[in-house]
Design an enzyme around this catalytic site. Structure first.
Site, short mmCIF file in Angstrom:
data_model
loop_
_atom_site.label_atom_id
_atom_site.label_comp_id
_atom_site.label_asym_id
_atom_site.label_seq_id
_atom_site.Cartn_x
_atom_site.Cartn_y
_atom_site.Cartn_z
NE ARG A 94 17.47 53.29 47.45
CZ ARG A 94 18.42 54.08 47.00
NH1 ARG A 94 19.14 53.72 45.99
NH2 ARG A 94 18.64 55.22 47.58
NE ARG A 242 15.66 64.30 42.66
CZ ARG A 242 15.99 63.29 43.46
NH1 ARG A 242 15.46 63.20 44.67
NH2 ARG A 242 16.85 62.38 43.08
#
Ligand code: ADP
Length: 399
Positions: A94, A242
């Site tokens: 990934r 976040r």
């Protein structure tokens, strides 16, 4: 023993892996999953489970052998070869950022590694970690095919208007534009949808990847046409730590107060979102049981912003024919799905409480104007499929 494909997902303090066996039918069957956790810390461990999540191996690792990702990768490689007695036919990785051009997975060579390293400033917490095991495997086993699978690639078919910021063209040409992330997750969801809900799959779907990182994706006939994530994985929906969408003036304000880029980066990646808003935790489970006002505010904000994003993506597609929930919160939290659905009542979305409580897969009944589904994501399966397909395209059938 059948050929295997190893999938690696390297984060800041762990390397997660899954091993897939290639069956004669061509199916990829998960054999093992695990991780080296606590990389760079005092108590690193190698933990491995079988395909049914039953633990098969757990051992503390010497900190000296897991001082960094490269060392941890070497340790994991030795364990796999020792236990399996064979090396995989390929390794799929990934890689968070594939930049503006890579719309599909790529076979790794030195030139590709150098190109991908240039995207590190766009994903400072992920890209260097993702590339570390690619480099170390290439140094030791240059003959072993490695395939880089990008979180951005699935979004590369967006119309230009979806990927622009309203800034001068010179900055756009420099790469300051929207990329979109969680693409491997959305691609997996899009691959499952036709068998589960064929009419909806061919239509306009908002898929919600709600995990530690959160985003929403507009899918038309299984292809991504827009996403809430932008230039970095900070934009869009609020997340565990976040903030999601934030007025860039906030960043200017912090700079003018004297905070440097590192301090602002730390704030935006680690101290905002559910954690910052609640002052309690980034984990939805804890917030749901907390009872403190900050927890309620954080969860309400999360659902409010997600509802707004669903409406915005509906506008991108000219309508919505269905909704899909995936990832940690999306797959497991019936109360959060209910809160988000309530924000979509204007769409005619009505969850069936019993189906929602048991996580679907279909969580709406006849009372709902549009269907909603829970589809557990499987990014590693997607990477394994891509790795096999890339290998077959470049080398002929393995095995
Ligand atoms: P990642 O793979 O990005 O680390 P996940 O998709 O596993 O993230 O999601 C992790 C998040 O999912 C956790 O922070 C937690 O808030 C949430 N989560 C996991 N299980 C549940 C649950 N049963 N109820 C509510 N939230 C959950």
């Amino acid at each position: 023993m059948s050929d295997t494909i190893l999938v690696l997902n390297a984060g800041s303090s762990s390397i997660k892996f899954q091993l897939f066996g290639l069956e004669p039918s061509g199916r990829l069957a998960r054999q093992l999953k695990g991780q080296v956790e606590g990389v760079g810390g005092q108590n690193p461990r190698l933990v491995v489970a079988d395909a049914s999540d039953r633990p098969v191996f757990q051992e503390a690792c010497p900190p000296a052998r897991t001082a960094d990702l490269e060392a941890a990768q070497e340790l994991l490689g030795s364990w796999l070869v020792g236990h399996l007695g064979a090396v995989p036919v390929a390794v799929g990785h990934r890689v968070v950022h594939g930049g503006p051009d890579f719309a599909m997975p790529m076979l790794v060579d030195d030139a590709l590694i150098e190109r991908l390293a240039k995207f590190a400033p766009l994903a400072p917490l992920h890209q260097p970690n993702n590339l570390a095991p690619i480099r170390s495997i290439r140094a030791r086993r240059p003959d072993l095919p490695q395939v880089a699978c990008f979180d951005t690639a699935f979004h590369r078919g967006h119309p230009e208007i979806a990927d622009r910021f309203a800034i001068p063209d010179s900055l756009h040409q420099e790469g300051v534009r929207r990329y979109g992330f969680h693409g491997l997750s959305y691609e997996y969801v899009a691959s499952r949808l036709p068998e589960m809900a064929p009419a909806m799959a061919a239509g306009r779907v908002v898929a919600l990847h709600l995990g530690s990182g959160c985003s929403a994706c507009a899918l038309v006939d299984g292809r991504s046409v827009d996403s809430t994530m932008g230039f970095t994985a900070l934009d869009g929906l609020p997340m565990g730590t976040r903030p999601g969408q934030l007025d860039p003036g906030v960043v200017l304000y912090l700079m003018q107060k004297g905070q440097d880029a590192d301090a602002i980066q730390h704030l935006l990646y680690h101290d905002c979102g559910l954690k910052g808003l609640s002052g309690i935790s980034n984990d939805v489970r804890e917030l749901l049981t907390s009872g403190q006002p900050g927890a309620g505010l954080a969860l309400d904000y999360f659902a409010y912003r997600t509802g707004q994003a669903i409406a915005a993506l509906g506008a991108s597609m000219g309508g919505i024919d269905g909704i899909v929930f995936t990832a940690g919160i999306g797959e497991n939290s019936a109360p959060m799905r209910e809160k988000i659905a309530t924000r979509c009542a204007w769409l005619g979305l009505v969850l069936d409480p019993e189906r929602n409580a048991t996580h679907g897969p279909r969580i709406t009944g006849p009372a709902s104007r549009i269907p909603a589904f829970v589809i557990p994501t499987d990014e590693e399966q997607m990477i394994a499929r891509h790795t096999l397909a890339t290998l077959q395209a470049t080398k002929g059938q393995p095995g």
